[in-house]
Design a protein around this motif. Structure first.
Motif, PDB file in Angstrom:
ATOM      1  N   ALA A 154      62.997  11.975  35.488  1.00 39.67           N
ATOM      2  CA  ALA A 154      62.288  12.510  34.324  1.00 39.67           C
ATOM      3  C   ALA A 154      62.690  13.953  34.054  1.00 39.67           C
ATOM      4  CB  ALA A 154      60.781  12.415  34.539  1.00 39.67           C
ATOM      5  N   GLU A 155      62.868  14.743  35.132  1.00 38.90           N
ATOM      6  CA  GLU A 155      63.239  16.143  34.957  1.00 38.90           C
ATOM      7  C   GLU A 155      64.738  16.326  34.690  1.00 38.90           C
ATOM      8  OE1 GLU A 155      61.255  18.637  34.650  1.00 38.90           O
ATOM      9  OE2 GLU A 155      59.411  17.557  35.093  1.00 38.90           O
ATOM     10  N   ALA A 156      65.508  15.274  34.899  1.00 39.35           N
ATOM     11  CA  ALA A 156      66.948  15.322  34.631  1.00 39.35           C
ATOM     12  C   ALA A 156      67.302  14.685  33.293  1.00 39.35           C
ATOM     13  CB  ALA A 156      67.705  14.632  35.766  1.00 39.35           C
ATOM     14  N   THR A 157      66.300  14.420  32.467  1.00 41.69           N
ATOM     15  CA  THR A 157      66.481  13.722  31.193  1.00 41.69           C
ATOM     16  C   THR A 157      66.152  14.652  30.031  1.00 41.69           C
ATOM     17  OG1 THR A 157      65.886  11.623  32.236  1.00 41.69           O
ATOM     18  CG2 THR A 157      65.738  11.719  29.836  1.00 41.69           C
ATOM     19  N   ASP A 158      66.972  14.595  28.968  1.00 42.11           N
ATOM     20  CA  ASP A 158      66.683  15.357  27.756  1.00 42.11           C
ATOM     21  C   ASP A 158      65.441  14.771  27.089  1.00 42.11           C
ATOM     22  OD1 ASP A 158      66.763  16.090  24.854  1.00 42.11           O
ATOM     23  OD2 ASP A 158      68.577  17.139  25.486  1.00 42.11           O
ATOM     24  N   HIS A 166      63.966  21.324  25.284  1.00 40.99           N
ATOM     25  CA  HIS A 166      63.719  19.991  25.831  1.00 40.99           C
ATOM     26  C   HIS A 166      64.889  19.502  26.692  1.00 40.99           C
ATOM     27  CE1 HIS A 166      60.007  19.408  23.623  1.00 40.99           C
ATOM     28  NE2 HIS A 166      60.599  19.743  22.496  1.00 40.99           N
ATOM     29  N   ALA A 167      65.836  20.397  26.977  1.00 45.47           N
ATOM     30  CA  ALA A 167      66.995  20.021  27.786  1.00 45.47           C
ATOM     31  C   ALA A 167      66.562  19.718  29.221  1.00 45.47           C
ATOM     32  CB  ALA A 167      68.017  21.156  27.774  1.00 45.47           C
ATOM     33  N   PRO A 168      67.374  18.977  29.963  1.00 43.69           N
ATOM     34  CA  PRO A 168      67.027  18.678  31.361  1.00 43.69           C
ATOM     35  C   PRO A 168      66.831  19.941  32.191  1.00 43.69           C
ATOM     36  CG  PRO A 168      68.856  17.305  30.626  1.00 43.69           C
ATOM     37  CD  PRO A 168      68.626  18.329  29.549  1.00 43.69           C
ATOM     38  N   VAL A 169      65.909  19.867  33.133  1.00 43.54           N
ATOM     39  CA  VAL A 169      65.673  20.951  34.084  1.00 43.54           C
ATOM     40  C   VAL A 169      66.493  20.733  35.352  1.00 43.54           C
ATOM     41  CG1 VAL A 169      63.898  22.018  35.550  1.00 43.54           C
ATOM     42  CG2 VAL A 169      63.370  21.444  33.180  1.00 43.54           C
ATOM     43  N   LEU A 170      66.762  19.469  35.674  1.00 39.13           N
ATOM     44  CA  LEU A 170      67.487  19.115  36.892  1.00 39.13           C
ATOM     45  C   LEU A 170      68.807  18.417  36.564  1.00 39.13           C
ATOM     46  CD1 LEU A 170      64.671  17.558  39.130  1.00 39.13           C
ATOM     47  CD2 LEU A 170      65.499  19.925  39.168  1.00 39.13           C
ATOM     48  N   ARG A 171      69.717  18.484  37.537  1.00 37.59           N
ATOM     49  CA  ARG A 171      70.941  17.678  37.530  1.00 37.59           C
ATOM     50  C   ARG A 171      70.937  16.825  38.789  1.00 37.59           C
ATOM     51  NH1 ARG A 171      76.163  18.354  39.895  1.00 37.59           N
ATOM     52  NH2 ARG A 171      75.544  20.385  40.749  1.00 37.59           N
ATOM     53  N   MET A 172      71.047  15.511  38.633  1.00 37.28           N
ATOM     54  CA  MET A 172      71.038  14.633  39.800  1.00 37.28           C
ATOM     55  C   MET A 172      72.302  14.840  40.632  1.00 37.28           C
ATOM     56  SD  MET A 172      68.127  13.176  39.618  1.00 37.28           S
ATOM     57  CE  MET A 172      68.369  12.081  41.030  1.00 37.28           C
ATOM     58  N   LEU A 173      72.151  14.861  41.945  1.00 48.89           N
ATOM     59  CA  LEU A 173      73.268  15.038  42.866  1.00 48.89           C
ATOM     60  C   LEU A 173      73.639  13.746  43.584  1.00 48.89           C
ATOM     61  CD1 LEU A 173      72.077  18.396  44.488  1.00 48.89           C
ATOM     62  CD2 LEU A 173      73.826  18.120  42.721  1.00 48.89           C
ATOM     63  N   THR A 174      72.790  12.760  43.506  1.00 48.51           N
ATOM     64  CA  THR A 174      73.039  11.470  44.153  1.00 48.51           C
ATOM     65  C   THR A 174      73.012  10.381  43.097  1.00 48.51           C
ATOM     66  OG1 THR A 174      70.666  11.366  44.653  1.00 48.51           O
ATOM     67  CG2 THR A 174      72.123  12.079  46.435  1.00 48.51           C
ATOM     68  N   ARG A 175      73.744   9.319  43.366  1.00 49.51           N
ATOM     69  CA  ARG A 175      73.726   8.153  42.487  1.00 49.51           C
ATOM     70  C   ARG A 175      72.789   7.119  43.115  1.00 49.51           C
ATOM     71  NH1 ARG A 175      77.566   7.712  38.635  1.00 49.51           N
ATOM     72  NH2 ARG A 175      77.470   5.427  38.725  1.00 49.51           N
ATOM     73  N   GLY A 176      71.586   7.049  42.571  1.00 48.42           N
ATOM     74  CA  GLY A 176      70.589   6.167  43.179  1.00 48.42           C
ATOM     75  C   GLY A 176      70.150   6.697  44.525  1.00 48.42           C
ATOM     76  N   GLY A 177      69.492   5.837  45.283  1.00 44.71           N
ATOM     77  CA  GLY A 177      69.080   6.214  46.627  1.00 44.71           C
ATOM     78  C   GLY A 177      70.186   5.885  47.611  1.00 44.71           C
ATOM     79  N   GLU A 178      70.784   6.909  48.203  1.00 41.58           N
ATOM     80  CA  GLU A 178      71.901   6.703  49.126  1.00 41.58           C
ATOM     81  C   GLU A 178      71.386   6.282  50.500  1.00 41.58           C
ATOM     82  OE1 GLU A 178      74.435  10.074  49.336  1.00 41.58           O
ATOM     83  OE2 GLU A 178      74.831  10.136  47.175  1.00 41.58           O
ATOM     84  N   ALA A 179      72.010   5.269  51.074  1.00 41.63           N
ATOM     85  CA  ALA A 179      71.625   4.745  52.383  1.00 41.63           C
ATOM     86  C   ALA A 179      72.497   5.350  53.479  1.00 41.63           C
ATOM     87  CB  ALA A 179      71.761   3.227  52.391  1.00 41.63           C
ATOM     88  N   PRO A 180      72.022   5.341  54.721  1.00 33.91           N
ATOM     89  CA  PRO A 180      72.868   5.800  55.829  1.00 33.91           C
ATOM     90  C   PRO A 180      74.027   4.837  56.057  1.00 33.91           C
ATOM     91  CG  PRO A 180      70.829   4.857  56.658  1.00 33.91           C
ATOM     92  CD  PRO A 180      70.699   4.915  55.170  1.00 33.91           C
ATOM     93  N   SER A 181      75.042   5.319  56.725  1.00 36.70           N
ATOM     94  CA  SER A 181      76.188   4.468  57.046  1.00 36.70           C
ATOM     95  C   SER A 181      75.807   3.440  58.115  1.00 36.70           C
ATOM     96  CB  SER A 181      77.340   5.317  57.571  1.00 36.70           C
ATOM     97  OG  SER A 181      76.990   5.907  58.823  1.00 36.70           O
ATOM     98  N   GLU A 182      76.624   2.408  58.224  1.00 35.60           N
ATOM     99  CA  GLU A 182      76.392   1.412  59.278  1.00 35.60           C
ATOM    100  C   GLU A 182      76.475   2.057  60.652  1.00 35.60           C
ATOM    101  OE1 GLU A 182      78.936  -1.932  58.877  1.00 35.60           O
ATOM    102  OE2 GLU A 182      78.179  -2.501  56.882  1.00 35.60           O
TER     103      GLU A 182
END
Length: 324
Positions: A267-271, A284-300
């Motif tokens: 919500a905060e990364a959306t115009d 009304h510009a975004p306040v945040l920039r997302m640094l991850t694509r979705g929820g990143e999981a740990p490696s195997e």
């Protein structure tokens, strides 16, 4: 009951390398401030303090056992002079910063859920694998225990807690069994409750998905500690506290937490320019920039080393402007 563990608690910070990578760019300047909103045993914070010699840490935790263990680890590492530990729940973040004269911070870390220390000390009542008092309070002085919930909530209330917070398919059956059995004798220990939950779930279902009581114990823990309510209040406050260029990183362990984090950050990364306006409006510009694509999981490999990391997901964002 098993004796309490002695010596330093075993602690393997989840997603440590990724958390360090995500927060690092915001913490390089001397005097940068990191808030570890869920200090626990300070695994992430110790790594970040070591990596950034000019970093200051404000560590929050409601659990006095965790704070004491974290303080000992920080002292052993010779880092006490850069650290302030505060007995607080993380939705108290604005008050904590105001009390310490901090206007903005460069990083905020949330590592949600139950800590290794809480799981590994049977007397805390978080684990279904060892019989212990039915407690589950992250703050041992808190007003409500899991026994209070199990013994006093109506069948309808118990069903809601188990279904919503535990995503338990058989919530109604378990709640009915609890209501029946507590009339005979109130629940005081974890083993009796875990056995009742197991017996309430059909045998075919019990054969998959881990311990049958896992979801019910998660639900009770969330209810006792108001975990989702605290998160809903704390995350917007953390974003507000970030300096431009500051970063927030959140590790979650179940879909309920992750949904709140995703919705809040996105919500905060959306115009938010109204659709009827012909061009984007700066206010009304975004306040945040997302640094991850979705929820990143740990490696195997990490999950193999630390099975508790299996359900972890990390999301992160950077503040790109002050709010209008």
């Amino acid at each position: 009951m098993s004796p309490e563990p002695t010596g330093p608690a075993v602690h393997v910070p989840v997603l440590l390398d990724r958390v360090t990578e995500l927060l690092g760019p915001a913490l390089q300047a001397d005097g940068a401030v990191l808030v570890d909103a869920t200090l626990g045993l300070a695994g992430h914070s110790l790594a970040l303090l070591t990596a950034h010699p000019g970093l200051r840490l404000i560590g929050l935790d409601r659990d006095p056992d965790a704070r004491a263990e974290a303080a000992a680890r920080i002292e052993t590492a010779g880092l006490t002079d850069r650290v302030t530990l505060v007995p607080a729940v993380f939705d108290e973040l604005p008050d904590v910063l105001a009390d310490h004269g901090v206007d903005e911070v460069q990083g905020v870390l949330f590592d949600l859920g139950v800590s290794s220390l809480q799981l590994d000390r049977p007397s805390r009542g978080f684990s279904y694998s060892t019989d212990a008092p039915l407690d589950m309070r992250m703050d041992p002085s808190g007003p409500r225990t899991a026994a209070d919930v199990v013994n006093t909530y109506s069948r309808g209330q118990l069903t809601r807690v188990l279904k919503v917070y535990g995503e338990e398919r058989f919530a109604g059956r378990i709640a009915a069994a609890i209501e029946r059995e507590r009339a005979r004798e109130p629940f005081t220990g974890t083993a009796r409750l875990a056995e009742l939950v197991r017996d309430s779930i059909p045998a075919a279902t019990r054969r998959t998905g881990g311990h049958p009581a896992k979801r019910a114990f998660q639900a009770l823990r969330i209810e006792v500690n108001d975990e989702l309510g605290v998160l809903t209040r704390a995350l917007p406050a953390a974003i507000d506290a970030l300096a431009v260029g500051g970063r927030v990183v959140v590790i979650t362990f179940h879909s309920l937490e992750d949904r709140i984090v995703k919705q809040t950050l996105v919500a905060e990364a959306t115009d938010r320019t109204p659709p009827e306006m012909p061009v984007p409006m700066p206010e009304h510009a975004p306040v945040l920039r997302m640094l991850t694509r979705g929820g990143e999981a740990p490696s195997e490999a990490e999950t193999a080393r630390n099975p508790r990391a299996a359900s972890a997901r990390v999301r992160a964002a950077e503040r790109i402007r002050r709010a209008a």
